[in-house]
Design an enzyme around this catalytic site. Structure first.
Site, PDB file in Angstrom:
ATOM      1  N   ASP A 184       0.769 -10.319   3.061  1.00 55.21           N
ATOM      2  CA  ASP A 184       0.626 -10.338   2.075  1.00 55.21           C
ATOM      3  C   ASP A 184      -1.739 -10.516   1.631  1.00 55.21           C
ATOM      4  OD1 ASP A 184       0.857  -9.567  -0.743  1.00 55.21           O
ATOM      5  OD2 ASP A 184      -0.591 -11.857  -0.940  1.00 55.21           O
ATOM      6  N   ASN A 192      -9.745  -3.950  -7.137  1.00 55.95           N
ATOM      7  CA  ASN A 192      -8.793  -3.137  -7.460  1.00 55.95           C
ATOM      8  C   ASN A 192     -10.153  -3.074  -8.787  1.00 55.95           C
ATOM      9  OD1 ASN A 192      -7.610  -0.703  -5.581  1.00 55.95           O
ATOM     10  ND2 ASN A 192      -6.528  -2.304  -6.057  1.00 55.95           N
ATOM     11  N   HIS A 197     -10.021   1.988  -7.993  1.00 55.20           N
ATOM     12  CA  HIS A 197      -8.514   2.580  -6.907  1.00 55.20           C
ATOM     13  C   HIS A 197      -9.244   3.147  -5.553  1.00 55.20           C
ATOM     14  CE1 HIS A 197      -5.503   1.114  -9.232  1.00 55.20           C
ATOM     15  NE2 HIS A 197      -6.338   1.189 -10.769  1.00 55.20           N
ATOM     16  N   ASP A 201      -8.297   1.642  -2.126  1.00 57.14           N
ATOM     17  CA  ASP A 201      -7.319   2.592  -0.697  1.00 57.14           C
ATOM     18  C   ASP A 201      -8.300   2.675   0.105  1.00 57.14           C
ATOM     19  OD1 ASP A 201      -5.992   3.424  -3.412  1.00 57.14           O
ATOM     20  OD2 ASP A 201      -6.074   5.195  -3.120  1.00 57.14           O
ATOM     21  N   ASP A 227      -0.460  -4.246  -1.820  1.00 50.58           N
ATOM     22  CA  ASP A 227      -0.712  -4.727  -0.740  1.00 50.58           C
ATOM     23  C   ASP A 227      -0.230  -5.675  -0.231  1.00 50.58           C
ATOM     24  OD1 ASP A 227      -0.170  -7.065  -1.930  1.00 50.58           O
ATOM     25  OD2 ASP A 227      -2.708  -7.507  -2.444  1.00 50.58           O
TER      26      ASP A 227
END
Length: 318
Positions: A184, A192, A197, A201, A227
């Protein structure tokens, strides 16, 4: 007066000479076929379609398998089938070998995916082998399968792919030790929220590549959502080995991600589990790894987490 054939039966009275019909089918059918002498495994007859699979230099079944079959496991399987079929010669007039998919390499260097089936006529000392080229069908299926099991954004596996890989490993060797790592990214959401985004990404794609490079080719990296990532590690030696890989990946995740004019500093939390010690199936192992991961998160002091999770420093514009 002749009795008319029942539905589904062949009316042989309306067929042409069977010998002529058989020769015509053997020559024209677009499926490779050979006739083999059982006593010495010599290929005594082959049709034109078979020459697309193997040329005339291949004169025996043994040379066909040893020269053309690229998968040792497949070779062993078909040799066992032949031995078992021949062992029934004293009990049966005919015996059959079940369908088996073979990867056969031709003289042109192309590997063809071939569906094989054989029927043995023991009293006649011959066998008929059928070789159906299903390469196009298999490759299209594999392409569709890859699409279904791949995360569109990062190119690694997805949850369905992870479960499929687990099932394959269980079929191959249910007694092996398999490791699993749950990963994680810490404080990914601010990226973000702050930069959009598109930047987020890019970060996920970069870190997915790092994870893939940080493990063996036989390991399976999957994005589980958002994530969160998971890695399946077949045939792992011990928990010590799992911890070594975990620590290596933690170091890798701390390296900054460079994107446009930003230098983004992240970190990750990783928990692990082992099959069968920590669970008897993949969901149980994943739960164990998830609990382990969150225990690690809680063990990091809040002030240290805050410092470590500063996510950005702006680079000078070139």
């Amino acid at each position: 007066m002749a009795t008319p054939p029942l539905p589904g039966e062949i009316d042989f009275t309306n067929l042409p000479d069977l010998a002529v019909l058989g020769q015509t089918l053997f020559k024209r059918v677009p499926i490779g076929a050979i006739v083999v002498r059982l006593s010495d495994s010599q290929i005594i007859l082959r049709n034109p379609a078979f020459r697309h699979i193997a040329n005339d230099d291949i004169t025996t079944v043994s040379s066909l398998l040893d020269t053309c079959c690229v998968d040792p496991t497949q070779r062993e399987q078909i040799h066992q089938q032949i031995t078992q079929a021949k062992s029934r010669a004293d009990k049966e007039e005919t015996s059959e070998m079940p369908e088996l998919v073979l990867d056969l390499k031709g003289t042109d260097g192309r590997v063809r995916i071939v569906q094989h089936y054989a029927l043995l006529f023991h009293k006649m000392d011959i066998a008929i082998g059928i070789f159906r080229d299903i390469s196009d069908i298999k490759r299209k299926y594999r392409a569709l399968q890859k699409e279904a099991f791949t995360d569109e954004l990062t190119g690694v596996g997805n949850r369905r792919g992870l479960m499929e890989r687990w099932n394959e490993e269980m079929e191959d060797d249910p007694n092996q030790v398999i490791g699993f790592l749950m990963i994680d990214l810490d404080q990914f959401k601010p990226i973000n929220d702050t930069y959009g985004h598109a930047i987020g990404d890019h970060v996920l794609q970069s870190l997915a590549r790092r994870l893939r490079k940080g493990v063996r080719k036989s390991d399976y990296v999957a994005r589980l959502g958002g994530d969160e990532f998971g890695i399946l590690l077949p045939n792992i030696q011990s928990r010590t080995m799992l911890d070594t890989i975990r620590n290596k990946l933690l170091v890798s995740l701390k390296r900054p991600v460079i994107t446009n004019t930003l230098k983004l500093n992240l970190s990750g939390s990783i928990g692990g589990g082992l099959y069968p010690e920590d669970g008897q199936d993949l969901p149980a192992i994943m739960v164990h790894a998830d609990h382990s991961m969150y225990s690690t998160k809680k063990s990091i002091p809040a002030r240290k987490r805050s410092k470590k999770h500063r996510v950005t420093a702006r680079l000078p514009v070139a």
